[in-house]
Design a protein around this motif. Sequence first.
Motif, short mmCIF file in Angstrom:
data_model
loop_
_atom_site.label_atom_id
_atom_site.label_comp_id
_atom_site.label_asym_id
_atom_site.label_seq_id
_atom_site.Cartn_x
_atom_site.Cartn_y
_atom_site.Cartn_z
N THR A 73 0.81 -1.22 0.00
CA THR A 73 0.00 0.00 0.00
C THR A 73 0.84 1.27 0.00
N ASN A 74 2.16 1.13 0.10
CA ASN A 74 3.04 2.30 0.17
C ASN A 74 4.33 2.00 -0.57
N ALA A 75 4.53 2.67 -1.70
CA ALA A 75 5.72 2.43 -2.52
C ALA A 75 6.81 3.46 -2.27
N SER A 76 6.69 4.24 -1.21
CA SER A 76 7.65 5.32 -0.96
C SER A 76 8.76 4.93 -0.01
N GLY A 77 8.74 3.71 0.52
CA GLY A 77 9.73 3.30 1.49
C GLY A 77 11.08 2.99 0.88
N SER A 78 12.06 2.77 1.74
CA SER A 78 13.42 2.44 1.30
C SER A 78 13.78 0.99 1.60
N GLU A 79 12.80 0.20 2.05
CA GLU A 79 13.06 -1.19 2.39
C GLU A 79 13.31 -2.03 1.13
N GLY A 80 13.90 -3.20 1.34
CA GLY A 80 14.34 -4.02 0.22
C GLY A 80 13.24 -4.46 -0.71
N ASN A 81 12.08 -4.86 -0.16
CA ASN A 81 10.99 -5.32 -1.04
C ASN A 81 10.40 -4.17 -1.85
N VAL A 82 10.40 -2.96 -1.29
CA VAL A 82 9.95 -1.79 -2.04
C VAL A 82 10.93 -1.48 -3.16
N VAL A 83 12.21 -1.45 -2.83
CA VAL A 83 13.25 -1.15 -3.83
C VAL A 83 13.20 -2.17 -4.96
N TRP A 84 13.04 -3.45 -4.63
CA TRP A 84 13.03 -4.51 -5.65
C TRP A 84 11.92 -4.28 -6.67
N LEU A 85 10.69 -4.03 -6.20
CA LEU A 85 9.59 -3.86 -7.14
C LEU A 85 9.71 -2.55 -7.91
N ARG A 86 10.23 -1.53 -7.28
CA ARG A 86 10.50 -0.28 -8.00
C ARG A 86 11.46 -0.53 -9.16
N LEU A 87 12.54 -1.23 -8.89
CA LEU A 87 13.54 -1.48 -9.93
C LEU A 87 12.99 -2.39 -11.01
N LEU A 88 12.19 -3.39 -10.63
CA LEU A 88 11.62 -4.28 -11.64
C LEU A 88 10.78 -3.51 -12.64
#
Length: 523
Positions: free
Chosen positions: A446-461
Motif C-alpha cells: 500500500t506504500n511504494a515510498s519506502g526504502s526497504e528491500g521489497n519496495v526497492v526490488w519492485l520499484r527497480l523491476l
Amino acid sequence: MLSFTKLLSFVLLAVSAGATPLAPNAKHATHRKRVIGRGLEVETYHPSVSYQDGIDFVNAVANVAFKDNKVVALGSSLVDASNIADSTPSIAVEDVIADVEEKLDGKFNGYKSVSYLARDDGSIALTHAIQIQNEDVNSWYEAFVDAHTGELINVIDFVNDLSYRVLPIWKQQPSEGIELLVNPEITAASPNGWVTSNTTAGNNVVAYKSSQSAVTTGFDYTYSTSAAPSTTNNLNAARVNSFYIINAYHDILYLYGFTEAAYNFQTNNFGKGGAANDRVLMSVQDSSGTNNANFATPPDGQSGTCRMYIWTYTSPNRDGDLENDIPVHEVTHGLTNRVTGGGTGRCLQTTEAGGMGEGWSDALAFWTEQTTGTVKDFTMGSWVVNDAAGIRSYPYSTSASTNPLRYSTIASLNEVHAIGEVWANLLINVYAALIAEHGFSTTARTNASGSEGNVVWLRLLVDALALQPCNPTLPTARDAWIQADQNRYAGANKCLLWKAFASRGLGVGAANHVDSTAVPSGC
C-alpha cells in the motif's frame, strides 16, 4: 456514476460517550454501534417522534410518496422542540476543528454549517457541522459538535463499506484462510473504487464465466474445497476472488509505476494518459482448457484477456482462480508485455524474452506472498496439483543446492517456462540481497515510498521494464536493473545488484549463455 464505495449512506452516528446505553432488548431501527477514526466508538440514533413546525434539523425528516397526484405513503421522524438550545453559538467553529480532525483521523475539507440535532435523551442541540476526510483510508465524515459545549455528539459516515470474502493476495491457497476484507481498494490507484454496479465488473477488470454478462452480484461467497468448482456458490466465490486479485494487483502495481501513462488496463483513464477501454477480461473456469492458465496482451487500448482453468489432479477438481500465485503470474504478463516496448505488446517474442516473461511472472507471485523479511523457498502451483513441490523444476531458493539454476543453464533450454525459472530464481536472489541490506516493509503493498528491500526490488523491476530493449536477453535486462537503480537511487545498490546477479553466473562478462561471476571494479 458514483462507485459503490462512494455512495452516501447518511447514517447518523451518536458518539457513545454522550449517548444513553442501549437496553438489551432495544430495537435496531433507531440505534447502531460502530468504531471509526482513531478507535472512536459511535452509536447510531434516528428519532422516532412527533412533528414541530419551523425548526431545521439534521436527523428529523419526513418523506412523502405521490402517485397520480395522491399521497400513497408517508414517513417521518420529527421531534418535539420544547427542549431546544439557544440558536446563537457560544463556541466558534474554528475552535473545534483540530480536536475533531484528531478524533476522526482526517482533515477538515472546508465544508461547515450550523444545524439543530435531536439527541436520544429528548434534548435538541445546536451544532457546528463540519466535514472531515482522509483519502488514504477512504473515510469521509460529517461531524456535529455542540456549539455551546464543544462536545462531539454525532457523526455521519458518507462511505458505505464494501466487503469481499476472498483469499487475500498475500496468501497462496485456501488452506491458509479465506477472509472478509473491507474496502481493500487503494484510492490513489482506483479513485472511483473497483465496483460500479455491485457486480464483478468494474473499471479495471470484469470477472465472468463464459460470457462477459455472466458476472457475480455481491462479494460474499464462501468457497468450499470439498465441493466441485462448478457448484453455484463456488463459481460465485471464484469470480469474486479473481475480481479481487486483479484489482488488488492493479492497485499495488499502480503505486510502483504501472499507471495509465505506462499502458495499464482500465476502462476509464481519468485523463491521465494512455489508451482507455482496456480493462482485463477475466474468464473464470474457462472451458477451453484444463490444468493451465494464460494471458493475452494486445497493445494499449485493447483489453488483456486472462483464462483460468480447472485443474484435474484431485477429486473434487481444483480451481486455479483460488490459488493466488496463478492469477498473479498471469496478469504479470500484462505488465511486462505492456511496459517493455512502450505499450505495443510486441517486445517479448523471442524464446529468451518470452522465457523472461514467465520468470517475471513467477517472481511477482513470490513478491505478493511475502509477509516477513525471512526469505523462504517458494513453489508455484502446489495447491492445484496437490503436490508441495509445485509445477516448476525446483523450488525458488537462495540455496544453490536447493535450486542449482544459473545463467549458463539456458544454453540447454528451449522452452519458455524452463528459461523463466532461471530468470525468476535470479530475481529472487536479488530480492533476498536487497532484503538483507535494507530490511522488509510490511506496508509495501500500500506504500511504494519506502526504502526497504521489497519496495526497492519492485520499484527497480517496473522501472527496468521501461528501460530494457525490445526482446531483451538476460544480460540486457540485468543492465536495465543497474540503470534503473542509477536513475531512482543514484546507484546506491549498484554493487549489491552486480554481486547478486553474478552469484548465479550473470556477472560482467556473461554472454551467449556462458557464465561470469565477475563484478565491476570497486565492487
